[in-house]
Write an enzyme that holds these catalytic residues in place. Structure first.
Site, PDB file in Angstrom:
ATOM      1  CG  ASP A   1     -11.440   4.500  -0.260  1.00 14.50           C
ATOM      2  OD1 ASP A   1     -11.604   4.801   0.995  1.00 14.50           O
ATOM      3  OD2 ASP A   1      -9.784   3.638  -0.484  1.00 14.50           O
ATOM      4  CG  ASP A   2     -10.028   9.101  -3.534  1.00 15.06           C
ATOM      5  OD1 ASP A   2      -8.907   8.366  -2.325  1.00 15.06           O
ATOM      6  OD2 ASP A   2     -10.446   8.050  -4.579  1.00 15.06           O
TER       7      ASP A   2
ATOM      8  CG  ASN B   1      -1.753   9.024   1.283  1.00 16.50           C
ATOM      9  OD1 ASN B   1      -0.360   8.623   2.001  1.00 16.50           O
ATOM     10  ND2 ASN B   1      -2.909   8.281   1.413  1.00 16.50           N
TER      11      ASN B   1
ATOM     12  CE1 TYR C   1      -4.445   1.485   0.018  1.00 20.16           C
ATOM     13  CE2 TYR C   1      -3.230   1.845   2.241  1.00 20.16           C
ATOM     14  CZ  TYR C   1      -4.365   2.303   1.326  1.00 20.16           C
ATOM     15  OH  TYR C   1      -5.474   3.405   1.518  1.00 20.16           O
TER      16      TYR C   1
ATOM     17  CG  ASN D   1      -4.382   5.023   4.986  1.00 14.30           C
ATOM     18  OD1 ASN D   1      -4.998   5.007   4.059  1.00 14.30           O
ATOM     19  ND2 ASN D   1      -3.457   6.074   4.244  1.00 14.30           N
TER      20      ASN D   1
ATOM     21  CD  GLU E   1      -9.077   4.071  -3.598  1.00 12.15           C
ATOM     22  OE1 GLU E   1     -10.701   3.002  -3.078  1.00 12.15           O
ATOM     23  OE2 GLU E   1      -8.769   5.144  -3.113  1.00 12.15           O
ATOM     24  CG  ASP E   2      -7.028   7.167  -5.603  1.00 15.24           C
ATOM     25  OD1 ASP E   2      -7.452   7.191  -5.136  1.00 15.24           O
ATOM     26  OD2 ASP E   2      -5.214   6.723  -5.209  1.00 15.24           O
TER      27      ASP E   2
ATOM     28  CE  LYS F   1      -6.537   2.983  -1.203  1.00 13.99           C
ATOM     29  NZ  LYS F   1      -7.276   3.684  -0.227  1.00 13.99           N
TER      30      LYS F   1
ATOM     31  NE  ARG G   1      -7.366  12.330  -5.775  1.00 12.86           N
ATOM     32  CZ  ARG G   1      -6.293  10.778  -4.442  1.00 12.86           C
ATOM     33  NH1 ARG G   1      -5.466   9.885  -5.060  1.00 12.86           N
ATOM     34  NH2 ARG G   1      -7.746  10.928  -4.304  1.00 12.86           N
TER      35      ARG G   1
HETATM   36  N1  LIG Z   1      -4.889   9.779   4.012  1.00 12.09           N
HETATM   37  C1  LIG Z   1      -5.762   8.952   2.808  1.00 12.09           C
HETATM   38  O1  LIG Z   1      -6.622   8.219   3.785  1.00 12.09           O
HETATM   39  C2  LIG Z   1      -6.095  10.068   1.787  1.00 12.09           C
HETATM   40  C3  LIG Z   1      -5.640  10.900   1.302  1.00 12.09           C
HETATM   41  N2  LIG Z   1      -5.658  11.373  -0.348  1.00 12.09           N
HETATM   42  C4  LIG Z   1      -4.744  12.202  -0.364  1.00 12.09           C
HETATM   43  O2  LIG Z   1      -4.750  13.271  -0.650  1.00 12.09           O
HETATM   44  C5  LIG Z   1      -4.721  14.474  -1.609  1.00 12.09           C
HETATM   45  C6  LIG Z   1      -5.459  14.963  -2.748  1.00 12.09           C
HETATM   46  O3  LIG Z   1      -6.290  13.833  -3.027  1.00 12.09           O
HETATM   47  P1  LIG Z   1      -7.978  14.301  -3.854  1.00 12.09           P
HETATM   48  O4  LIG Z   1      -8.909  14.599  -2.520  1.00 12.09           O
HETATM   49  O5  LIG Z   1      -8.498  13.231  -4.012  1.00 12.09           O
HETATM   50  O6  LIG Z   1      -7.283  15.350  -4.685  1.00 12.09           O
HETATM   51  P2  LIG Z   1      -8.659  16.199  -5.095  1.00 12.09           P
HETATM   52  O7  LIG Z   1      -7.489  16.558  -6.811  1.00 12.09           O
HETATM   53  O8  LIG Z   1      -9.445  16.554  -4.903  1.00 12.09           O
HETATM   54  O9  LIG Z   1      -7.945  17.957  -4.556  1.00 12.09           O
HETATM   55  C7  LIG Z   1      -6.172  18.448  -4.615  1.00 12.09           C
HETATM   56  C8  LIG Z   1      -6.956  19.571  -3.957  1.00 12.09           C
HETATM   57  O10 LIG Z   1      -5.755  20.756  -3.435  1.00 12.09           O
HETATM   58  C9  LIG Z   1      -6.014  21.757  -4.061  1.00 12.09           C
HETATM   59  N3  LIG Z   1      -4.125  21.920  -3.988  1.00 12.09           N
HETATM   60  C10 LIG Z   1      -3.450  21.727  -5.092  1.00 12.09           C
HETATM   61  N4  LIG Z   1      -2.117  22.280  -5.247  1.00 12.09           N
HETATM   62  C11 LIG Z   1      -2.397  22.884  -4.065  1.00 12.09           C
HETATM   63  C12 LIG Z   1      -1.189  23.890  -3.823  1.00 12.09           C
HETATM   64  N5  LIG Z   1      -0.031  24.053  -3.842  1.00 12.09           N
HETATM   65  N6  LIG Z   1      -2.058  24.878  -2.633  1.00 12.09           N
HETATM   66  C13 LIG Z   1      -2.681  24.765  -1.752  1.00 12.09           C
HETATM   67  N7  LIG Z   1      -3.415  24.031  -2.669  1.00 12.09           N
HETATM   68  C14 LIG Z   1      -3.339  22.932  -3.316  1.00 12.09           C
HETATM   69  C15 LIG Z   1      -6.454  21.762  -5.032  1.00 12.09           C
HETATM   70  O11 LIG Z   1      -6.500  23.086  -5.376  1.00 12.09           O
HETATM   71  P3  LIG Z   1      -7.671  23.125  -6.384  1.00 12.09           P
HETATM   72  O12 LIG Z   1      -8.770  22.474  -6.474  1.00 12.09           O
HETATM   73  O13 LIG Z   1      -7.980  25.028  -6.764  1.00 12.09           O
HETATM   74  O14 LIG Z   1      -7.017  22.283  -7.787  1.00 12.09           O
HETATM   75  C16 LIG Z   1      -7.818  21.150  -4.520  1.00 12.09           C
HETATM   76  O15 LIG Z   1      -8.479  21.550  -4.473  1.00 12.09           O
HETATM   77  C17 LIG Z   1      -3.515  12.852  -2.145  1.00 12.09           C
HETATM   78  O16 LIG Z   1      -2.514  13.155  -2.519  1.00 12.09           O
HETATM   79  C18 LIG Z   1      -4.137  11.932  -2.072  1.00 12.09           C
HETATM   80  O17 LIG Z   1      -3.353  10.880  -1.806  1.00 12.09           O
HETATM   81  C19 LIG Z   1      -6.173  10.654  -0.856  1.00 12.09           C
HETATM   82  C20 LIG Z   1      -7.823  10.147  -0.203  1.00 12.09           C
HETATM   83  C21 LIG Z   1      -7.728   9.870   1.281  1.00 12.09           C
HETATM   84  C1  LIG Z   2      -5.918   6.585   0.470  1.00  7.27           C
HETATM   85  C2  LIG Z   2      -5.950   6.876  -0.516  1.00  7.27           C
HETATM   86  O1  LIG Z   2      -6.864   6.566  -0.718  1.00  7.27           O
HETATM   87  C3  LIG Z   2      -5.348   7.776  -1.253  1.00  7.27           C
HETATM   88  O2  LIG Z   2      -4.546   7.932  -0.949  1.00  7.27           O
HETATM   89  O3  LIG Z   2      -5.877   7.935  -2.335  1.00  7.27           O
HETATM   90 MG   LIG Z   3      -7.935   6.664  -2.981  1.00  4.56          MG
END
Ligand SMILES: NC(=O)C1=CN([C@@H]2O[C@H](COP(=O)(O)OP(=O)(O)OC[C@H]3O[C@@H](n4cnc5c(N)ncnc54)[C@H](OP(=O)(O)O)[C@@H]3O)[C@@H](O)[C@H]2O)C=CC1
Ligand SMILES: CC(=O)C(=O)O
Ligand SMILES: [Mg+2]
Length: 591
Positions: free
Chosen positions: A305-306, A447, A139, A491, A282-283, A210, A192
């Protein structure tokens, strides 16, 4: 070639002599098999062959050197194996030794994938018994690197690839998959992948990873799990120019073309596997993720999941953290860096929980939650140009361009990173958090590790040891001023395996937000005084199967309460029932 019929479990030739076995994860092996999670009887391996050579190459039934003399005799294996007999424990010991000798994480990943292809039960035994050590391999973070290099390390295909070329015949493609009784599908379109962006078809590592956690952490049997990658092209120029890229060499299909392929896929899944198959998105990139969830949540058993799993796990951590920082959720102020799937998904669930606890309307409870995106703080003057999922968070405030400015203006008690961009919680940001909070709560969720908003060491050092910190990818404990700080891992892997098990074991047909709250509550309840004493807001992964059973039970209880469960009558003790449903990877004996 002469035919010999070899029969497996339902042919009556397998004896459960491991009934009393106990494996890791805190769950007793009640049945020696995962019978209770079966809708139908297990399909036995029924092969026509002249020798047991094929059996050795069938990962579901292969036991390698653990085949007994009697089994070797009965199944034409004599001479195909060296004379030594190994127990499963000895096999595990040997493999862990080999894995630990690899210095490069990707080598460990490849060795584990090879094992999964060779001996499924041994793979899961390793994963369950050594979960904290092996989770970062199958993972995040290593799976991220594996996806980036998927074309180069590709050996045997895993999961099902559905590309634009299969438009009009997706049902036929589903029928090519050897297993018919599927309970969980994890599907991605690779746009993504973690915080690594568009990896196209190479995102397959994510559904595969997953689903291995669905089995190891949640006890869903492997044969009921189906990883799928939908390949609509990629906009990743580097991959398109890479000789070893394994996907379609074209830019991503969008609009009608994309929607039609997804619609065909969703219909085909329901037609082939029925109403109760869980489809976990997912993603996907957020421009598709929210829409897919909204479109299919009323017609299919779907879960993103996200958006949803992450929300549930973070809410659990926050509720647990109240024991350390004090107050109720409603007393806190939240600031997110990143306003996409994870950020707005978490924000919405926090607002919902506060609303339920205080009876305040959602519009009110949202006001203590602020988000920053790539253009700065989300405020009302930006409302017109915002994507729909950001609009509820556009509160009255003057524009603020940078995170540091937002931290100073909003003075949050909780800072959450969901931006996918590493090193964005700078020294100044963490110091600012520590200047107005006795115990700043800082979650760097992005991540893999390279994208984490800050490291554990940075969080503890810059806050002078006062931060309560958890991250999406794991960090080692940190020593600061003579004290050891143990960072937690926030996570969604804590939630989705148990959540899915709860849906499956209750035969639930739709996901409801209250089930996410139920999962969250169950996880938070598993944090012990001993964990709190170490500053942890999540329990360690070592007992994850026990934790998953509690999550599954709470989710199922909610499903029964809401009238969405179809497995009747409702089992009395849902935790025990969940445990009894769980797959265990102990070998069967073959007559
Ligand atoms: N720990 C866990 O269990 C999980 C972790 N994640 C992680 O979270 C991260 C984001 O995932 P997700 O929400 O799906 O992604 P998205 O693409 O949906 O969202 C990313 C967000 O971050 C913003 N962003 C990007 N660059 C910057 C910056 N330099 N400064 C400020 N804001 C910024 C984007 O802005 P804009 O809208 O303006 O483009 C957007 O709003 C990933 O790294 C993923 O691995 C996700 C799910 C679960
Ligand atoms: C953990 C997860 O689902 C992600 O980083 O997208
Ligand atoms: Mg994910």
């Amino acid at each position: 070639m002469e035919s010999t019929l070899i029969k497996g479990m339902n042919g009556g030739s397998v004896v459960d002599d491991d009934k009393a076995g106990v494996i890791g994860g805190g769950v007793e092996d009640v049945y020696g098999e995962d019978r209770a999670s079966h809708d139908q009887a297990i399909t036995p391996w029924t092969l026509s062959l002249a020798s047991g050579y094929t059996l050795l190459r069938d990962p579901r039934y292969n036991k390698g050197l653990a085949f007994t003399e009697k089994e070797r005799d009965a199944h034409y294996l004599t001479g195909l194996l060296p004379p030594a007999l190994f127990s499963q424990d000895l096999q595990e010991k040997r493999l862990m030794k080999i894995l630990r000798e690899y210095q490069v994480p990707l080598q460990r990943y490849m060795a584990l994938m090879d094992l999964q292809e060779r001996n499924e039960k041994l793979f899961y035994k390793l994963l369950i018994d050594n979960v904290e050590e092996l989770l970062p391999v199958v993972y995040t973070p290593t799976v991220g690197e594996a996806c980036q290099k998927y074309g180069s390390i590709f050996r045997r295909p895993q999961g099902l690839f559905i590309s634009l070329k299969e438009k009009g015949k997706i049902l036929e493609v589903l029928k090519n998959w050897p297993e018919k009784s599927i309970q969980v599908i994890v599907v991605t379109d690779g746009e993504r992948i973690l915080g690594l962006g568009d990896l196209g078809c190479q995102g397959m590592g994510i559904p595969v990873g997953k689903l291995s956690l669905y089995t190891a952490l949640g006890g869903v049997r492997p044969s009921a799990c189906l990883p799928i990658t939908i390949d609509v092209g990629t906009n990743n120029k580097k991959l398109l120019e890479d000789d070893f890229y394994i996907g379609l060499r074209q830019n991503r299909a969008t609009g009608e073309e994309y929607a039609e392929l997804l619609e065909e896929f969703m219909s085909a899944v329901k037609q082939n596997y029925g109403e109760k198959v869980l489809i976990q998105f997912e993603d996907f990139a957020n421009h598709n993720a929210f829409e897919l969830l909204a479109r299919y949540r009323t017609t299919h058993l779907v879960f993103n999941d996200d958006i949803q799993g992450t929300a549930s796990v973070v809410l659990a951590g926050l509720v647990a953290a109240l024991k350390l920082v004090g107050g109720t959720l409603a007393d806190h102020t939240f600031l997110f860096l990143g306003a996409g799937e994870a950020g707005t998904g978490i924000a919405e669930l926090i607002a919902l929980e506060i609303s339920k606890k205080t009876n305040a309307p959602l519009e009110e409870t949202r006001k203590k939650i602020w988000l920053v995106d790539s253009k700065g703080l989300i405020v009302s003057s930006r409302k017109e140009s915002l994507q729909h999922f950001k609009k509820p968070w556009a509160h009255e405030h003057e524009p603020v361009k940078e995170l540091l400015g937002a931290v100073k203006a909003i003075k949050p008690t909780v800072l959450i990173g969901t931006s996918g961009v590493g090193k964005t919680f700078t020294k100044e940001v963490v110091e600012a958090m520590a200047s107005f909070n006795e115990k700043p709560l800082i979650l760097a969720l992005s991540n893999p590790t390279s994208q984490s908003e800050c490291t554990a060491e940075e969080a503890y050092t810059w806050s002078e040891g006062r931060a309560i910190f958890a991250s999406g990818s794991p960090f080692d404990p940190v020593e600061f001023n003579g004290k050891v700080f143990v960072p937690g891992q926030a996570n969604n892997a804590y939630i989705f395996p148990g959540f899915g098990l709860g849906l499956i074991m209750s035969g639930t047909i739709r996901v409801h937000d209250d089930m996410l709250l139920a999962a969250s509550e169950a996880l938070a309840a598993q944090v012990t005084e001993e964990n709190y004493a170490k500053g942890l807001i999540y329990p360690p992964f070592t007992n994850i199967r026990k934790i998953s059973a509690h999550i599954a039970a709470n989710v199922a209880a909610k499903a029964y309460e809401l009238g969405l469960a179809s497995h009747l009558p409702r089992p009395k003790d849902l935790v025990k029932y969940a445990e009894s449903c769980m797959y265990t990877p102990l070998y069967n004996s073959y007559r």
